[in-house]
Design a protein around this motif. Structure first.
Motif, PDB file in Angstrom:
ATOM      1  N   VAL A  32       6.326  16.851  12.856  1.00 24.34           N
ATOM      2  CA  VAL A  32       7.221  15.798  12.353  1.00 24.34           C
ATOM      3  C   VAL A  32       6.713  14.421  12.761  1.00 24.34           C
ATOM      4  O   VAL A  32       6.790  13.459  11.986  1.00 24.34           O
ATOM      5  CB  VAL A  32       8.661  16.029  12.869  1.00 24.34           C
ATOM      6  N   GLU A  33       6.160  14.318  13.964  1.00 28.86           N
ATOM      7  CA  GLU A  33       5.627  13.033  14.419  1.00 28.86           C
ATOM      8  C   GLU A  33       4.463  12.591  13.542  1.00 28.86           C
ATOM      9  O   GLU A  33       4.367  11.415  13.156  1.00 28.86           O
ATOM     10  CB  GLU A  33       5.176  13.152  15.869  1.00 28.86           C
ATOM     11  N   THR A  34       3.577  13.516  13.208  1.00 31.28           N
ATOM     12  CA  THR A  34       2.469  13.200  12.304  1.00 31.28           C
ATOM     13  C   THR A  34       2.989  12.772  10.940  1.00 31.28           C
ATOM     14  O   THR A  34       2.486  11.817  10.329  1.00 31.28           O
ATOM     15  CB  THR A  34       1.543  14.423  12.156  1.00 31.28           C
ATOM     16  N   HIS A  35       3.997  13.484  10.445  1.00 29.24           N
ATOM     17  CA  HIS A  35       4.623  13.130   9.164  1.00 29.24           C
ATOM     18  C   HIS A  35       5.190  11.714   9.206  1.00 29.24           C
ATOM     19  O   HIS A  35       4.971  10.913   8.289  1.00 29.24           O
ATOM     20  CB  HIS A  35       5.730  14.143   8.843  1.00 29.24           C
ATOM     21  N   ASN A  36       5.922  11.389  10.276  1.00 24.65           N
ATOM     22  CA  ASN A  36       6.551  10.070  10.382  1.00 24.65           C
ATOM     23  C   ASN A  36       5.518   8.953  10.428  1.00 24.65           C
ATOM     24  O   ASN A  36       5.694   7.899   9.808  1.00 24.65           O
ATOM     25  CB  ASN A  36       7.447  10.009  11.624  1.00 24.65           C
ATOM     26  N   ASP A  37       4.433   9.176  11.177  1.00 22.92           N
ATOM     27  CA  ASP A  37       3.372   8.166  11.254  1.00 22.92           C
ATOM     28  C   ASP A  37       2.733   7.939   9.889  1.00 22.92           C
ATOM     29  O   ASP A  37       2.459   6.796   9.490  1.00 22.92           O
ATOM     30  CB  ASP A  37       2.298   8.598  12.259  1.00 22.92           C
ATOM     31  N   ALA A  38       2.492   9.021   9.158  1.00 26.57           N
ATOM     32  CA  ALA A  38       1.876   8.897   7.831  1.00 26.57           C
ATOM     33  C   ALA A  38       2.797   8.167   6.864  1.00 26.57           C
ATOM     34  O   ALA A  38       2.349   7.295   6.097  1.00 26.57           O
ATOM     35  CB  ALA A  38       1.534  10.283   7.289  1.00 26.57           C
ATOM     36  N   VAL A  39       4.080   8.485   6.892  1.00 23.19           N
ATOM     37  CA  VAL A  39       5.039   7.818   6.002  1.00 23.19           C
ATOM     38  C   VAL A  39       5.102   6.326   6.306  1.00 23.19           C
ATOM     39  O   VAL A  39       5.158   5.485   5.399  1.00 23.19           O
ATOM     40  CB  VAL A  39       6.437   8.463   6.148  1.00 23.19           C
ATOM     41  N   ALA A  40       5.087   5.974   7.608  1.00 22.47           N
ATOM     42  CA  ALA A  40       5.139   4.559   7.989  1.00 22.47           C
ATOM     43  C   ALA A  40       3.915   3.803   7.469  1.00 22.47           C
ATOM     44  O   ALA A  40       4.030   2.664   6.987  1.00 22.47           O
ATOM     45  CB  ALA A  40       5.233   4.435   9.510  1.00 22.47           C
ATOM     46  N   LEU A  41       2.735   4.423   7.542  1.00 26.52           N
ATOM     47  CA  LEU A  41       1.511   3.775   7.051  1.00 26.52           C
ATOM     48  C   LEU A  41       1.530   3.645   5.531  1.00 26.52           C
ATOM     49  O   LEU A  41       1.092   2.628   4.984  1.00 26.52           O
ATOM     50  CB  LEU A  41       0.288   4.565   7.506  1.00 26.52           C
ATOM     51  N   ILE A  42       2.044   4.666   4.862  1.00 24.30           N
ATOM     52  CA  ILE A  42       2.122   4.609   3.392  1.00 24.30           C
ATOM     53  C   ILE A  42       3.076   3.508   2.958  1.00 24.30           C
ATOM     54  O   ILE A  42       2.803   2.747   2.017  1.00 24.30           O
ATOM     55  CB  ILE A  42       2.552   5.978   2.832  1.00 24.30           C
ATOM     56  N   GLU A  43       4.217   3.391   3.647  1.00 27.30           N
ATOM     57  CA  GLU A  43       5.178   2.331   3.318  1.00 27.30           C
ATOM     58  C   GLU A  43       4.611   0.953   3.598  1.00 27.30           C
ATOM     59  O   GLU A  43       5.023  -0.029   2.981  1.00 27.30           O
ATOM     60  CB  GLU A  43       6.469   2.542   4.105  1.00 27.30           C
ATOM     61  N   ALA A  44       3.645   0.875   4.530  1.00 21.12           N
ATOM     62  CA  ALA A  44       3.019  -0.411   4.848  1.00 21.12           C
ATOM     63  C   ALA A  44       1.923  -0.779   3.852  1.00 21.12           C
ATOM     64  O   ALA A  44       1.315  -1.845   3.957  1.00 21.12           O
ATOM     65  CB  ALA A  44       2.437  -0.374   6.261  1.00 21.12           C
TER      66      ALA A  44
END
Length: 553
Positions: A32-44
């Motif tokens: 889940v942590e990896t997922h959250n980091d990836a989503v944050a980068l995509i949103e950026a």
């Protein structure tokens, strides 16, 4: 009656399902942590196949909130910094000099010529050529003072002015020093928080300690040097007109000018006008870019007002050099080739990609109002945090197994019902911690272990009351009902007093004490809920299906 209405049953178990659903991501923490980091980068705005793959590791329709691990569990950087508030005092007096000069120059016939005298940074000394105009000069300068509130509720001036012959001495008043120090600390806290957040770190602890110190704890960072590099630069950016160049570090720059070294050319110095055209405070954005030769650079854009000022200056000074100054070093001194109307440009230098990225972060987050001194720095390795987690897990497992065995042996089937509620209780605690985004520390784990021990207290009280009622009541249903009714007030009173203690610890304490109070408080709430509602619901469902003539508790 023992029976619970269908609507209440639905509400109880819906609450349980929702709480456990929010707790579920913690069982798959790394994924889940990896997922959250990836989503944050995509949103950026970043996109890549690997990011898309990481984002797909966890279903988007499920909650993805995690219990953040504190510094003592995850490892990271621990820093204690001191804000040099005296820098702000000196900067204020430096900026106050033009106002003093202008107001006295308007009364030149009375006070004569005005010059600035050398003195300590905490004082602004001004000489007038006509000593007979001293009283008028004193009146004029005092009139520049602004009101500032004192701690006693009164109002005083922000400056103290005294005169000795032809010399005016201006200092900050005590009330202004206190107010300015408070503003400086608040601004430093906010800028440090912004810098750490922009660097992508998770759940940092940034709080004021004492009058001039700030505690910074950043979990998950490999070295304290990473944070020092972010915080150790004040990022005071200015754009100053160039008067000339020199190779002599002791050369006098002249009145109204400053001598600053070049960061790219060792031994080279620039004589600049002290007053900048625009400053970094006027920046609207800054980001990593590359120059025409493919070298890392920082692209910037001014706000509307500064863009107009910068555009007018470049229009009037085509062919003249101007310096880009960062923290007292000239990082670039290009020649103005043409009018720059858009208020945007690029800062070039001998940057690496990492240095240019860090500089962009610093410029976006704003300049620190004063320099920071690092009093204490520690890097806590993740191995220590992993040891703490494993020790906490063992403590929870041992405590949980001991309670499960004790309850099953002491109360039989009803003890098993209480054990089911205990497992749900722990899940609900993690669900609440995930919902509020709390940070779990080692004392927080102690709070959870204590919660496990306390969670069955309410059930023990209820079961003992049921045992007493079985001796006098007409049947098991009535005994269970009376057991819950008569135990309710004792359960509420006992847990309310403990909850108030947790609230006081959270309000008055900080750091580890606060983390302990959070888990203890949540544990009390979930314990009461599972004891009064969940366990009773399980017993009600069992009783409705089995219809026992007698029960053993």
């Amino acid at each position: 009656m023992l029976q619970i209405s269908f609507a209440k049953q639905v509400m109880i178990w819906l609450t349980v399902v929702v709480g456990l659903t929010f707790a579920m991501p913690n069982a798959f923490y790394n994924r889940v942590e990896t997922h959250n980091d990836a989503v944050a980068l995509i949103e950026a705005g970043q996109t890549s196949a690997s990011l898309e793959a990481d984002a797909a590791l966890w279903p988007s329709f499920l909650p993805s909130g995690l219990v953040n691990l504190g510094l003592d569990l995850r490892g990271g950087a621990h820093l204690l910094v001191e804000v040099q508030v005296e820098d702000v005092h000196a900067s204020f007096l430096e900026g106050f000099w033009p106002e003093v000069r202008d107001v006295l120059a308007a009364e030149r016939d009375v006070v004569g010529f005005v010059t600035r005298e050398e003195g300590p940074e905490t004082e602004l000394r001004v000489r007038i050529s006509q000593a007979s105009g001293a009283a008028r000069a004193l009146e004029l300068v005092r009139g520049l003072g602004r009101p500032v509130n004192t701690f006693t509720g009164g109002v005083s001036s922000n400056i103290d002015v005294r005169i000795d012959g032809p010399i005016l001495t201006i200092t900050l008043s005590e009330a202004e020093i206190l107010a300015m120090d408070d503003r400086t600390m608040a601004q430093s806290l906010e800028i440090i928080r912004r810098r750490v957040d922009l660097a992508g770190t998770r759940e940092p602890t940034i709080q004021r300690q004492g009058a001039e110190r700030i505690l910074v704890q950043v979990p998950g960072v490999g070295s304290a040097d990473e944070i020092i590099r972010l915080l150790g630069t004040t990022a005071q950016l200015t754009f100053n007109p160039v008067v000339g160049r020199s190779g002599d570090p002791d050369q006098s720059p002249g009145s109204g000018n400053i001598l600053l070294p070049s960061s790219d050319e060792p031994g080279a110095f620039y004589i600049l006008e002290r007053r900048p055209v625009v400053t970094g405070e006027d920046l609207e954005n800054a980001q990593l870019d590359f120059d025409q030769n493919g070298r890392p650079a920082v692209a910037f854009r001014f706000n509307t007002s500064a863009a107009r000022t910068f555009g007018d200056y470049t229009l009037e000074n085509i062919g003249s050099p101007f310096a880009i100054v960062l923290d007292g070093n000239v990082i670039s001194a290009p020649t103005i080739q043409s009018h720059i109307p858009g208020g945007s440009g690029i800062i070039t230098g001998n940057f690496t990609v990492e240095e240019a990225t860090d500089l962009a972060v610093l410029l976006r987050s704003g300049a620190l109002p004063a320099e920071l001194t690092f009093l204490e720095e520690r890097t806590i390795g993740p191995e220590l945090g992993q040891d703490s987690i494993e020790a906490g897990q063992i403590a929870c497992i041992v405590a949980g197994l001991a309670i499960l065995i004790y309850m099953a042996l002491s109360y039989g089937l009803f003890g098993i019902f209480a054990n089911i509620a205990l497992i749900i209780n722990v899940g609900l605690v993690f669900g609440l911690l995930s919902i509020v985004g709390a940070t779990l520390t080692l004392p927080g784990i102690a709070g959870i272990v204590l919660t496990i021990g306390m969670a069955v207290d309410a059930n023990v009280i209820v079961f003992e009351r049921i045992r007493e009622e079985l001796k006098t009541a007409k049947g098991p249903a009535r005994a269970i009902e009376l057991g819950y009714e008569k135990a309710l007030s004792s359960i509420i009173d006992a847990n309310f007093t403990t909850f108030m203690t947790a609230v006081i610890l959270f309000t008055m304490g900080s750091g580890p004490v606060s983390g302990f109070a959070v888990t203890l408080g949540f544990g009390i709430v979930t314990s009461v809920f599972t004891a009064i509602f969940v366990t009773r619901s399980i017993i009600s469902i069992w009783f409705a299906r089995m219809r026992p003539k007698t029960i053993e508790v």
